[in-house]
Design an enzyme around this catalytic site. Structure first.
Site, PDB file in Angstrom:
ATOM      1  N   HIS A  32      -9.022  10.438  -6.518  1.00 33.90           N
ATOM      2  CA  HIS A  32      -7.615  11.010  -6.847  1.00 33.90           C
ATOM      3  C   HIS A  32      -7.777  12.299  -6.754  1.00 33.90           C
ATOM      4  CE1 HIS A  32      -5.105   7.070  -7.102  1.00 33.90           C
ATOM      5  NE2 HIS A  32      -6.246   6.788  -7.219  1.00 33.90           N
ATOM      6  N   THR A  33      -8.597  13.064  -6.547  1.00 31.29           N
ATOM      7  CA  THR A  33      -8.867  14.531  -6.576  1.00 31.29           C
ATOM      8  C   THR A  33      -8.575  14.950  -5.202  1.00 31.29           C
ATOM      9  OG1 THR A  33     -10.988  14.070  -6.033  1.00 31.29           O
ATOM     10  CG2 THR A  33     -10.483  14.958  -8.440  1.00 31.29           C
ATOM     11  N   LEU A 123     -13.438   0.524   0.460  1.00 30.33           N
ATOM     12  CA  LEU A 123     -14.300   1.081   1.548  1.00 30.33           C
ATOM     13  C   LEU A 123     -13.418   1.805   2.365  1.00 30.33           C
ATOM     14  CD1 LEU A 123     -17.071  -1.549   1.598  1.00 30.33           C
ATOM     15  CD2 LEU A 123     -17.066   0.228   0.153  1.00 30.33           C
ATOM     16  N   SER A 124     -12.256   1.831   2.373  1.00 28.40           N
ATOM     17  CA  SER A 124     -11.219   2.805   3.256  1.00 28.40           C
ATOM     18  C   SER A 124     -11.165   2.145   4.844  1.00 28.40           C
ATOM     19  CB  SER A 124     -11.951   4.333   3.225  1.00 28.40           C
ATOM     20  OG  SER A 124     -10.764   5.025   3.256  1.00 28.40           O
ATOM     21  N   SER A 126      -8.813   1.299   6.035  1.00 28.85           N
ATOM     22  CA  SER A 126      -7.527   2.029   6.758  1.00 28.85           C
ATOM     23  C   SER A 126      -7.902   2.993   7.264  1.00 28.85           C
ATOM     24  CB  SER A 126      -6.216   1.798   5.676  1.00 28.85           C
ATOM     25  OG  SER A 126      -6.564   2.815   4.595  1.00 28.85           O
ATOM     26  N   GLU A 158      -1.033   6.959   7.494  1.00 28.78           N
ATOM     27  CA  GLU A 158      -1.085   6.295   6.056  1.00 28.78           C
ATOM     28  C   GLU A 158       0.303   6.706   5.345  1.00 28.78           C
ATOM     29  OE1 GLU A 158      -3.856   4.630   4.431  1.00 28.78           O
ATOM     30  OE2 GLU A 158      -5.530   5.249   5.448  1.00 28.78           O
ATOM     31  N   ASP A 169     -10.886  10.377   2.882  1.00 30.01           N
ATOM     32  CA  ASP A 169     -11.538   9.038   3.417  1.00 30.01           C
ATOM     33  C   ASP A 169     -11.596   9.658   5.058  1.00 30.01           C
ATOM     34  OD1 ASP A 169     -10.990   8.115   1.188  1.00 30.01           O
ATOM     35  OD2 ASP A 169      -9.379   6.595   1.968  1.00 30.01           O
ATOM     36  N   TYR A 220      -0.511   3.598  -6.926  1.00 31.21           N
ATOM     37  CA  TYR A 220      -1.220   4.814  -6.364  1.00 31.21           C
ATOM     38  C   TYR A 220      -0.330   5.904  -6.176  1.00 31.21           C
ATOM     39  CZ  TYR A 220      -4.218   7.513  -3.114  1.00 31.21           C
ATOM     40  OH  TYR A 220      -5.004   8.672  -2.504  1.00 31.21           O
TER      41      TYR A 220
HETATM   42  P1  ADP Z   1      -8.900  -0.004   2.134  1.00 32.24           P
HETATM   43  O1  ADP Z   1      -9.325   0.269   0.691  1.00 32.24           O
HETATM   44  O2  ADP Z   1      -9.641  -1.071   2.755  1.00 32.24           O
HETATM   45  O3  ADP Z   1      -8.658   1.173   3.019  1.00 32.24           O
HETATM   46  P2  ADP Z   1      -5.943  -0.166   2.038  1.00 32.24           P
HETATM   47  O4  ADP Z   1      -4.997  -1.153   1.219  1.00 32.24           O
HETATM   48  O5  ADP Z   1      -5.827   1.156   2.300  1.00 32.24           O
HETATM   49  O6  ADP Z   1      -7.672  -0.654   1.928  1.00 32.24           O
HETATM   50  O7  ADP Z   1      -5.783  -0.688   3.694  1.00 32.24           O
HETATM   51  C1  ADP Z   1      -5.953  -2.147   4.156  1.00 32.24           C
HETATM   52  C2  ADP Z   1      -5.395  -2.260   5.183  1.00 32.24           C
HETATM   53  O8  ADP Z   1      -5.819  -1.795   6.424  1.00 32.24           O
HETATM   54  C3  ADP Z   1      -5.041  -3.931   5.695  1.00 32.24           C
HETATM   55  O9  ADP Z   1      -3.728  -4.075   4.938  1.00 32.24           O
HETATM   56  C4  ADP Z   1      -4.953  -3.983   7.166  1.00 32.24           C
HETATM   57  O10 ADP Z   1      -3.347  -3.731   7.685  1.00 32.24           O
HETATM   58  C5  ADP Z   1      -5.733  -2.748   7.629  1.00 32.24           C
HETATM   59  N1  ADP Z   1      -6.806  -3.091   8.134  1.00 32.24           N
HETATM   60  C6  ADP Z   1      -8.072  -2.562   8.022  1.00 32.24           C
HETATM   61  N2  ADP Z   1      -9.148  -3.076   8.507  1.00 32.24           N
HETATM   62  C7  ADP Z   1      -8.639  -3.885   9.375  1.00 32.24           C
HETATM   63  C8  ADP Z   1      -9.062  -4.685  10.309  1.00 32.24           C
HETATM   64  N3  ADP Z   1     -10.518  -4.998  10.786  1.00 32.24           N
HETATM   65  N4  ADP Z   1      -8.261  -5.574  11.144  1.00 32.24           N
HETATM   66  C9  ADP Z   1      -7.088  -5.560  10.817  1.00 32.24           C
HETATM   67  N5  ADP Z   1      -6.247  -4.828   9.861  1.00 32.24           N
HETATM   68  C10 ADP Z   1      -7.144  -3.921   9.205  1.00 32.24           C
HETATM   69 MG    MG Z   2      -7.245   2.700   2.442  1.00 33.55          MG
END
Ligand code: ADP
Ligand code: MG
Length: 387
Positions: A32-33, A123-124, A126, A158, A169, A220
């Protein structure tokens, strides 16, 4: 996985596609920095999201998820896309809209993607999804988009989907380098590589298996709002404050009676977390395992008690680690409310430590933890399977 995605693409879309890997990331410290324009120390990893992509000489964009929630989404560049049920479609829709708004010469293409980054585990996945998609489009359609611009577009996507994230990320997975952490100053966006491997120790992730969905959770964004509120308060008493980066602990004390204790502690956490990142950078450079361990633990308990973004399960994993001689330090990693801990573990006690932590965690919470022995890898890239 990548060769299976390629084979699937060829079978269903008949063309040989371009292949892209967008890695996930770990973060040694600095949570969160980033959106407070402070410091972070992430690294790209050898888990990723893979994209097979090829232009299709039409105005139709077809994107298909491989394995995870299989669904095909069709976008028409000139018209609105058909409604979709998978959450990931929101990220891609946002990205395509931003590319159109920025007047990139978008054309039709087919894309199949899938990956092995655990979703919602810090692990990001998204950011890998977003950056990977933009990078894949730029490569397949020969549209020049710099990595810096990819990061900004992915961040914007995002934000549109619902999480007001910073740029850590995206930078980690776009600029990552094998065996190195990326020390990033989020104010200047200048980065520096710091060796991450410590002789005699391993970095290991332990997944609490409590998943978050940061785009849907409001906690968040609430932390971010608190930080912005403190900045607003500081602006009234100090010149040239545009983020918490411009605020010192002494400054903060001056407004202690004007803000809630919760907001005060949130801002103090951010200022202290920046200090921890600087200390960690030095400890990594010096290979000082004990020092690294202490900073990790300080960081964790600050996130737990001050910033309040851990869960009881994550606290439990760190608690167990503190009792074990092989675990030199650990902390929750990522945006919070679930996901993994990152642990620095003595190699000679590696297996024993992991066995104990997993069995103790099961005993105390009833949950099976997962263990990832990750490697720190290079950032986003085109993959040549013939290699
Ligand atoms: P993270 O820490 O993994 O980034 P987030 O909550 O920020 O967690 O993001 C997760 C979202 O990213 C999931 O709800 C999904 O919509 C999307 N996502 C990530 N990887 C995939 C994948 N391989 N297939 C489909 N959706 C994915
Ligand atoms: Mg994410």
């Amino acid at each position: 996985m990548i060769s299976r995605i390629e084979a699937y693409f060829i079978a269903n879309y008949t063309n040989k596609p371009l292949l892209i890997k967008a890695p996930g990331r770990i973060n040694i410290i600095g949570e969160h920095t980033d959106y407070n324009l402070g410091y972070v120390l992430p690294a790209a990893i050898n888990k990723g999201i893979y994209f097979a992509i090829k232009g299709n000489r039409s105005s139709t964009i077809r994107v298909e998820s491989f394995i995870t929630s299989p669904e095909q989404i069709i976008f028409d560049i000139a018209a609105n896309s058909t409604p979709f049920s998978s959450f990931w479609g929101n990220y891609f829709k946002a990205i395509l809209e931003i590319l159109v708004e920025k007047k990139y010469p978008l054309k039709g293409f087919d894309c199949v993607f899938g990956g092995d980054i655990p979703i919602g585990s810090g692990l990001s996945s998204s950011a890998a999804l977003c950056c990977g998609f933009i990078f894949a489009i730029s490569q397949a359609l020969h549209i020049k988009i710099s990595k810096e611009e990819i990061a900004i577009i992915a961040q914007k996507a995002e934000h549109r989907v619902g999480i007001n994230c910073g740029l850590m990320d995206q930078y980690a997975l776009l600029f990552g380098k094998k065996s190195h952490a990326l020390f990033l100053d989020c104010k200047t966006l200048i980065h520096e590589y710091v060796p991450i491997n410590i002789k005699g120790y391993s970095w290991v992730l332990i997944n609490s298996n409590i998943k978050h969905n940061l785009a849907v959770d409001t906690a968040y964004n609430k932390r971010r709002a608190s930080c912005e509120f403190i900045v607003k308060k500081m602006k009234a008493i100090k010149n040239n404050v545009s983020s918490l980066r411009d605020v010192s602990l002494a400054d903060l004390k001056k407004i202690i009676n004007e803000v809630s204790l919760v907001d005060y502690k949130i801002a103090r956490y951010v200022l202290e977390e920046n200090e921890r990142v600087l200390k960690m950078k030095l400890a990594l450079k010096n290979g000082n395992a004990e020092g690294i361990g202490e900073i990790l633990l300080d960081g964790h308990w600050a996130m737990s008690k001050e910033f309040e973004i851990t869960t009881k399960e994550l606290d439990c994993l760190v608690d167990i680690g503190e009792e074990l001689p092989g675990i030199i330090g650990s902390r929750m990693m990522g945006g919070g409310f679930g996901g993994c801990t990152i642990n620095l573990i003595k190699k000679e006690l590696l297996n024993k430590s992991i066995e104990t932590i997993v069995s103790q965690y099961k005993l105390r919470t009833g949950i099976d933890a997962e263990v990832y022995h990750l490697q720190v890898a290079d950032g986003i890239q085109v993959i040549n399977l013939a290699q």
